[in-house]
Design a protein around this motif. Structure first.
Motif: not given
Ligand SMILES: O=c1ccn([C@@H]2O[C@H](COP(=O)(O)OP(=O)(O)O[C@H]3O[C@H](CO)[C@@H](O)[C@H](O)[C@H]3O)[C@@H](O)[C@H]2O)c(=O)[nH]1
Ligand SMILES: NC(=O)c1ccc[n+]([C@@H]2O[C@H](COP(=O)([O-])OP(=O)(O)OC[C@H]3O[C@@H](n4cnc5c(N)ncnc54)[C@H](O)[C@@H]3O)[C@@H](O)[C@H]2O)c1
Length: 328
Positions: A78-80, A118-120, A171-173, A191-193, A207-211, A222-224, A283-288
């Motif tokens: 389970s991945t979200l 595994s995961t970032a 990282f973010n696939v 996922h954002l994209i 689309v909502s920006i979470f924070g 910021i994500r890779d 911000r979304r709970v649990g987001d770095p």
């Molecule tokens: O509608 C959205 C969706 C996402 N985000 C932001 O976009 C970024 C990326 O979010 P998302 O695409 O949901 O990915 P992550 O929550 O970073 O998690 C993904 O990337 C991780 C590795 O970094 C994996 O382990 C997870 O399985 C995978 O879902 C984060 O800052 C989110 O807060 C938004 O602002 N709006």
């Protein structure tokens, strides 16, 4: 060409199906074990699909008994991140407990090589970016913790036996097969994209920006972002490495540079040519805030050469795939 038989758990899913395709193209024999909870049978382009749940230990044993596996690639999970905050016990069950089931089968049938997804998220909110594999993991959500628990089980079993593994911390696939045979099917993925491409196609209103108050240059996370094709190729490299006798490793899978949420959304707008509405939310709970991979180690150990290290290329294939999904 190789004739070794590979078990791929979760091979009907987004990333697993891309790896199965590359395994098939490289001549491996593949058995996919998947409950199709989020995966789809039609995404399995090579090999055999055994429909089964990792929780069903008898069914898993039968699959091991019927085949002589050389190596296991373990994607099923389970991945979200946000879902894991709401349903933590389901994540510990599916990700940690079911990995234990799989390791039990490996032990029972003498399968001694594993590549693990595994995961970032195991890093939580790293003090320094890019974050390297030697950083002590400190996950901040149940998803990351459930995966770190699996890493520990795999490592401990490896230390106690001849079992060797490559743990790949993705990282973010994002993105899809450039030939558009497969991609991310799961319409519930958040996922954002993916959601931004859906908005560009009018499948969602905005689309909502979470924070937007994170300690980052533009205030957003910021994500890779790594292209699924490059990630899939890393699995073929990891498999070959283990088959050549390589020692157990933990490797980041990212490019080593990050994009903010605003930058990723802007790229989807540029590629699609659609200026969909974007709102700034909580911000979304649990987001770095900021997670970018140090990627030297995987390049050195596996000789991994990414081909799509470019956000535009990632978004172009993601967008083309979403367009195709509309017609399916
Ligand atoms: O509608 C959205 C969706 C996402 N985000 C932001 O976009 C970024 C990326 O979010 P998302 O695409 O949901 O990915 P992550 O929550 O970073 O998690 C993904 O990337 C991780 C590795 O970094 C994996 O382990 C997870 O399985 C995978 O879902 C984060 O800052 C989110 O807060 C938004 O602002 N709006
Ligand atoms: N997508 C990302 O950005 C990302 C990042 C880091 C790590 N990962 C990891 O990569 C792996 C694959 O993720 P994905 O994005 O392809 O997700 P996905 O949901 O598309 O794939 C998971 C697959 O596992 C199957 N599955 C789930 N539970 C199962 C069970 N109990 N028994 C049998 N099959 C089961 C699903 O049906 C699906 O086919 C996961 O382990 C995930 O944690 C993904």
């Amino acid at each position: 060409m190789s004739t070794q038989k590979i078990l791929v758990t979760g091979g009907a899913g987004y990333i697993g199906s891309h790896v199965v395709r590359q395994l098939g193209e490289a001549g491996y024999e593949v058995v996919v074990y998947d409950n199709c909870s989020t995966g789809v049978p039609s995404a399995v382009l090579y090999g055999e699909l055994a429909i089964g749940d990792l929780a069903d230990i008898e069914s898993l044993y039968r699959t091991f008994a019927q085949n002589q596996f050389d190596t296991v690639l373990h994607f099923a999970a389970s991945t979200l991140v946000p879902d894991s905050v709401v349903r933590p016990l389901d994540y510990y069950t599916n990700n940690s407990r079911n990995t234990l089931n799989l390791l039990r089968c490996c032990q029972a049938f003498g399968v001694n090589q594993l590549v693990f997804s595994s995961t970032a998220a195991v890093y939580g909110n790293p003090q320094e970016n890019p974050v390297s594999e030697s950083t002590t993991p400190l996950p901040i959500n149940p998803y990351g913790r459930s995966k770190l628990m699996s890493e520990w089980m795999i490592r401990d079993y490896g230390l106690a036996s001849g079992f060797r593994y490559v743990i790949l911390r993705y990282f973010n696939v994002a993105g899809a097969d450039p030939q558009m045979r497969i991609g991310q099917y799961n319409s519930k993925a958040t996922h954002l994209i993916k959601v931004s491409c859906e908005a560009a196609l009018g499948l969602r209103s905005s689309v909502s920006i979470f924070g937007s108050d994170f300690p980052t240059p533009d205030g957003t996370g910021i994500r890779d972002y790594i292209h699924v094709e490059d990630l899939a190729a890393a699995h073929i490299d990891a498999l070959r490495y283990l088959q050549a006798g390589g020692k157990s490793e933990v490797l980041n899978c990212g490019y080593g540079r990050g994009y903010s949420v605003r930058e990723a959304i802007a790229m989807v707008k540029e590629v699609s040519g659609v200026d969909f509405p974007v709102f700034e939310g909580e911000r979304r709970v649990g987001d770095p805030a900021w997670v970018v991979a140090a990627s030297e180690r995987i390049r050195k150990v596996l000789g991994w050469h990414p081909r799509y290290d470019n956000l535009k290329a990632i978004v172009e294939t993601a967008f083309e795939w979403e367009k195709k999904l509309c017609k399916l």
